[in-house]
Design a protein around this motif. Structure first.
Motif, mmCIF file in Angstrom:
data_model
loop_
_atom_site.group_PDB
_atom_site.id
_atom_site.type_symbol
_atom_site.label_atom_id
_atom_site.label_comp_id
_atom_site.label_asym_id
_atom_site.label_seq_id
_atom_site.Cartn_x
_atom_site.Cartn_y
_atom_site.Cartn_z
ATOM 1 N N LYS A 81 0.980 -0.938 0.136
ATOM 2 C CA LYS A 81 -0.033 -0.369 0.073
ATOM 3 C C LYS A 81 1.065 1.330 0.414
ATOM 4 O O LYS A 81 2.135 1.587 1.137
ATOM 5 C CB LYS A 81 -0.440 -0.408 1.477
ATOM 6 C CG LYS A 81 -1.812 -1.012 1.048
ATOM 7 C CD LYS A 81 -2.612 -0.858 2.639
ATOM 8 C CE LYS A 81 -3.581 -2.306 2.878
ATOM 9 N NZ LYS A 81 -5.079 -2.281 3.775
ATOM 10 N N ARG A 82 0.565 1.535 -0.773
ATOM 11 C CA ARG A 82 1.078 3.132 -0.855
ATOM 12 C C ARG A 82 0.332 4.477 -1.216
ATOM 13 O O ARG A 82 0.049 4.341 -2.777
ATOM 14 C CB ARG A 82 2.472 2.902 -2.127
ATOM 15 C CG ARG A 82 3.064 4.322 -1.688
ATOM 16 C CD ARG A 82 4.476 4.363 -3.036
ATOM 17 N NE ARG A 82 5.319 3.543 -1.634
ATOM 18 C CZ ARG A 82 6.382 3.257 -2.576
ATOM 19 N NH1 ARG A 82 7.417 3.661 -3.396
ATOM 20 N NH2 ARG A 82 7.501 2.133 -2.190
ATOM 21 N N GLY A 83 -0.171 5.162 -0.616
ATOM 22 C CA GLY A 83 -0.887 6.357 -1.135
ATOM 23 C C GLY A 83 -1.571 5.985 -1.214
ATOM 24 O O GLY A 83 -2.506 5.291 -0.812
ATOM 25 N N ASN A 84 -2.570 5.785 -2.196
ATOM 26 C CA ASN A 84 -3.954 5.442 -2.895
ATOM 27 C C ASN A 84 -3.926 4.601 -3.246
ATOM 28 O O ASN A 84 -5.190 3.948 -4.553
ATOM 29 C CB ASN A 84 -4.997 6.743 -3.673
ATOM 30 C CG ASN A 84 -4.879 7.621 -2.895
ATOM 31 O OD1 ASN A 84 -5.324 8.093 -1.733
ATOM 32 N ND2 ASN A 84 -5.550 9.316 -3.800
ATOM 33 N N THR A 85 -2.692 3.913 -3.564
ATOM 34 C CA THR A 85 -2.409 2.210 -4.478
ATOM 35 C C THR A 85 -2.303 0.992 -3.404
ATOM 36 O O THR A 85 -1.561 1.206 -2.593
ATOM 37 C CB THR A 85 -1.057 2.792 -5.597
ATOM 38 O OG1 THR A 85 -1.675 3.776 -6.404
ATOM 39 C CG2 THR A 85 -1.429 2.209 -6.049
#
Length: 66
Positions: free
Chosen positions: A35-39
């Motif tokens: 998970k990184r930011g909105n992704t």
């Protein structure tokens, strides 16, 4: 040509079982989630291995009856 409907029914049943297993099993230890930011990226490595083993056993059992 009479084997095609039988093959399609078996394939459909196997896909249905695989879908049900995915719902019940969910995420196994060894499945990676990044998970990184909105992704969010999900790699179901262990789940894929378990389903592959189950399908191999199922197809070998079906293959003996032919």
């Amino acid at each position: 040509m009479t084997e095609l409907p039988k093959l399609l029914m078996i394939t459909g049943a196997v896909l249905l079982l695989a879908g049900l297993l995915m719902q019940w099993i969910g995420k196994l230890p060894g499945d990676f989630v990044f998970k990184r930011g909105n992704t969010t990226v999900y790699f179901p490595i262990v789940t894929s291995i378990v389903i592959s083993i189950l399908l191999t056993v199922l197809f070998s059992i079906i293959g003996r009856f032919k």
